[in-house]
Design a protein around this motif. Structure first.
Motif, mmCIF file in Angstrom:
data_model
loop_
_atom_site.group_PDB
_atom_site.id
_atom_site.type_symbol
_atom_site.label_atom_id
_atom_site.label_comp_id
_atom_site.label_asym_id
_atom_site.label_seq_id
_atom_site.Cartn_x
_atom_site.Cartn_y
_atom_site.Cartn_z
ATOM 1 N N GLU A 1 0.838 -1.198 0.000
ATOM 2 C CA GLU A 1 0.000 0.000 0.000
ATOM 3 C C GLU A 1 0.873 1.248 0.000
ATOM 4 O OE1 GLU A 1 -3.846 -1.759 2.407
ATOM 5 O OE2 GLU A 1 -2.364 -0.600 3.517
ATOM 6 N N TYR A 2 0.418 2.266 -0.702
ATOM 7 C CA TYR A 2 1.139 3.525 -0.811
ATOM 8 C C TYR A 2 0.325 4.637 -0.147
ATOM 9 C CZ TYR A 2 -1.985 3.406 -4.860
ATOM 10 O OH TYR A 2 -3.073 3.255 -5.672
ATOM 11 N N THR A 3 0.973 5.751 0.194
ATOM 12 C CA THR A 3 0.254 6.889 0.765
ATOM 13 C C THR A 3 -0.170 7.872 -0.319
ATOM 14 O OG1 THR A 3 2.283 8.134 1.210
ATOM 15 C CG2 THR A 3 1.454 6.712 2.977
ATOM 16 N N THR A 4 0.599 7.928 -1.394
ATOM 17 C CA THR A 4 0.290 8.791 -2.526
ATOM 18 C C THR A 4 1.005 8.243 -3.754
ATOM 19 O OG1 THR A 4 0.242 11.084 -3.309
ATOM 20 C CG2 THR A 4 2.211 10.397 -2.139
ATOM 21 N N ILE A 5 0.560 8.652 -4.920
ATOM 22 C CA ILE A 5 1.260 8.306 -6.155
ATOM 23 C C ILE A 5 1.891 9.586 -6.671
ATOM 24 C CG2 ILE A 5 1.055 7.480 -8.523
ATOM 25 C CD1 ILE A 5 -1.421 5.909 -7.676
ATOM 26 N N ASN A 6 3.208 9.594 -6.768
ATOM 27 C CA ASN A 6 3.897 10.754 -7.330
ATOM 28 C C ASN A 6 4.243 10.530 -8.794
ATOM 29 O OD1 ASN A 6 4.627 10.728 -4.235
ATOM 30 N ND2 ASN A 6 4.615 12.839 -4.974
ATOM 31 N N SER A 7 4.471 9.287 -9.179
ATOM 32 C CA SER A 7 4.702 8.937 -10.569
ATOM 33 C C SER A 7 4.499 7.437 -10.712
ATOM 34 C CB SER A 7 6.112 9.341 -11.035
ATOM 35 O OG SER A 7 7.104 8.645 -10.313
ATOM 36 N N TYR A 8 4.320 7.025 -11.953
ATOM 37 C CA TYR A 8 4.255 5.587 -12.229
ATOM 38 C C TYR A 8 4.818 5.352 -13.615
ATOM 39 C CZ TYR A 8 0.537 5.290 -15.728
ATOM 40 O OH TYR A 8 -0.175 5.363 -16.892
ATOM 41 N N PHE A 9 5.237 4.122 -13.859
ATOM 42 C CA PHE A 9 5.682 3.720 -15.183
ATOM 43 C C PHE A 9 5.504 2.221 -15.320
ATOM 44 C CE2 PHE A 9 9.425 3.841 -12.446
ATOM 45 C CZ PHE A 9 10.015 2.607 -12.650
ATOM 46 N N VAL A 10 5.387 1.781 -16.562
ATOM 47 C CA VAL A 10 5.297 0.357 -16.864
ATOM 48 C C VAL A 10 6.647 -0.055 -17.410
ATOM 49 C CG1 VAL A 10 4.162 -1.390 -18.287
ATOM 50 C CG2 VAL A 10 2.833 0.506 -17.319
ATOM 51 N N LYS A 11 7.193 -1.110 -16.848
ATOM 52 C CA LYS A 11 8.494 -1.618 -17.283
ATOM 53 C C LYS A 11 8.346 -3.119 -17.474
ATOM 54 C CE LYS A 11 13.369 -1.261 -16.313
ATOM 55 N NZ LYS A 11 14.398 -0.838 -15.399
ATOM 56 N N GLY A 12 8.438 -3.549 -18.719
ATOM 57 C CA GLY A 12 8.209 -4.967 -19.007
ATOM 58 C C GLY A 12 6.766 -5.309 -18.715
ATOM 59 N N ASP A 13 6.546 -6.321 -17.875
ATOM 60 C CA ASP A 13 5.179 -6.698 -17.518
ATOM 61 C C ASP A 13 4.819 -6.267 -16.105
ATOM 62 O OD1 ASP A 13 6.857 -8.444 -16.232
ATOM 63 O OD2 ASP A 13 5.794 -10.264 -16.822
ATOM 64 N N THR A 14 5.516 -5.235 -15.592
ATOM 65 C CA THR A 14 5.207 -4.729 -14.255
ATOM 66 C C THR A 14 4.793 -3.266 -14.296
ATOM 67 O OG1 THR A 14 7.482 -4.042 -13.766
ATOM 68 C CG2 THR A 14 6.852 -6.301 -13.144
ATOM 69 N N VAL A 15 3.974 -2.890 -13.326
ATOM 70 C CA VAL A 15 3.580 -1.499 -13.121
ATOM 71 C C VAL A 15 4.287 -1.035 -11.858
ATOM 72 C CG1 VAL A 15 1.657 0.067 -12.679
ATOM 73 C CG2 VAL A 15 1.337 -1.907 -14.184
ATOM 74 N N ASN A 16 4.998 0.083 -11.964
ATOM 75 C CA ASN A 16 5.798 0.604 -10.859
ATOM 76 C C ASN A 16 5.220 1.933 -10.397
ATOM 77 O OD1 ASN A 16 8.577 -1.144 -11.055
ATOM 78 N ND2 ASN A 16 7.563 -0.901 -13.023
ATOM 79 N N ILE A 17 4.868 2.024 -9.123
ATOM 80 C CA ILE A 17 4.301 3.244 -8.546
ATOM 81 C C ILE A 17 5.300 3.797 -7.550
ATOM 82 C CG2 ILE A 17 2.497 4.167 -7.042
ATOM 83 C CD1 ILE A 17 0.579 2.142 -8.283
ATOM 84 N N TYR A 18 5.646 5.090 -7.697
ATOM 85 C CA TYR A 18 6.578 5.722 -6.770
ATOM 86 C C TYR A 18 5.817 6.597 -5.786
ATOM 87 C CZ TYR A 18 10.252 8.478 -4.715
ATOM 88 O OH TYR A 18 11.069 9.076 -3.809
ATOM 89 N N ASP A 19 6.070 6.390 -4.492
ATOM 90 C CA ASP A 19 5.483 7.163 -3.394
ATOM 91 C C ASP A 19 6.604 7.979 -2.756
ATOM 92 O OD1 ASP A 19 4.527 8.067 -0.902
ATOM 93 O OD2 ASP A 19 3.330 6.266 -0.566
ATOM 94 N N ALA A 20 6.608 9.299 -2.984
ATOM 95 C CA ALA A 20 7.668 10.165 -2.451
ATOM 96 C C ALA A 20 7.596 10.291 -0.938
ATOM 97 C CB ALA A 20 7.596 11.555 -3.091
ATOM 98 N N ASN A 21 6.405 10.197 -0.349
ATOM 99 C CA ASN A 21 6.285 10.278 1.116
ATOM 100 C C ASN A 21 7.025 9.133 1.790
ATOM 101 O OD1 ASN A 21 4.649 12.550 0.925
ATOM 102 N ND2 ASN A 21 2.762 11.358 0.988
ATOM 103 N N LEU A 22 6.888 7.951 1.245
ATOM 104 C CA LEU A 22 7.539 6.765 1.813
ATOM 105 C C LEU A 22 8.904 6.501 1.189
ATOM 106 C CD1 LEU A 22 4.468 4.343 1.947
ATOM 107 C CD2 LEU A 22 5.421 5.731 3.809
#
Length: 187
Positions: A80-101
């Motif tokens: 679980e994340y607190t916020t989504i600051n950015s995301y990208f798809v790499k290969g067959d995965t979805v990557n969500i970046y949470d700057a707070n954490l």
């Protein structure tokens, strides 16, 4: 003072940019209590799925606009994340970046959580440049205005390089948004 050059763009003479065969019709998105859009930040079409980041969550629709699911959820539990600051798809995965954490959350394309990785550099957003490097917009902290703004990270998210100052010599602020496409950086 500084002198600035004005660049005029005639929209009537602009040429369309074709970004793929999958965008050839208007798609009406299904709007339910689970899929109401509030503030769209990014939209991607990948493998006949429409991914929409709306500032609070990452929703997935099919190519006809039917809402399928949300990737991850807000919270402090595993995956679980607190916020989504950015995301990208790499290969067959979805990557969500949470700057707070300061974490990158990695999910399968179906939304199943795989794992997370801590990023020690203070970043507002993170995007891949290629398989070996990432670009991040550095997080501003403190009262000093001239700080590095963009950083290049290796595959393990260690700092390789960053720019010298937040402001260019002309006084122009470097854009707050950056994105990568085919090993190019757009900002």
């Amino acid at each position: 003072g500084y002198e600035y050059e004005t660049i005029s763009i005639n929209i009537d003479k602009a040429k369309p940019l074709y970004i793929g065969d999958s965008i050839n019709k208007i798609v009406s998105l299904e709007l339910t209590d689970n899929s109401l859009l509030t503030h769209i930040e990014q939209l991607d079409i990948i493998d006949n799925r429409i991914l929409i980041y709306d500032k609070h969550r990452l929703m997935v629709f099919d190519i006809n606009g039917l809402f399928l699911y949300t990737i991850g959820q807000k919270g402090l539990g595993p995956g679980e994340y607190t916020t989504i600051n950015s995301y990208f798809v790499k290969g067959d995965t979805v990557n969500i970046y949470d700057a707070n954490l300061q974490k990158l959350f990695i999910y399968q394309m179906d939304g199943s959580f795989i794992n997370s990785k801590r990023i020690d550099e203070l970043m507002e957003s993170v995007y891949p440049i290629n398989n070996k490097r990432f670009i991040g917009r550095k997080k501003y902290r403190g009262d000093k205005l001239q700080i590095p703004n963009l950083a290049i990270l290796d595959k393990d998210f260690n700092l390789i390089a960053d720019i010298d100052n937040r402001f260019l010599k002309s006084g122009i602020v470097i854009s707050d948004y950056c994105y990568t496409y085919n090993d190019n950086i757009l900002y």
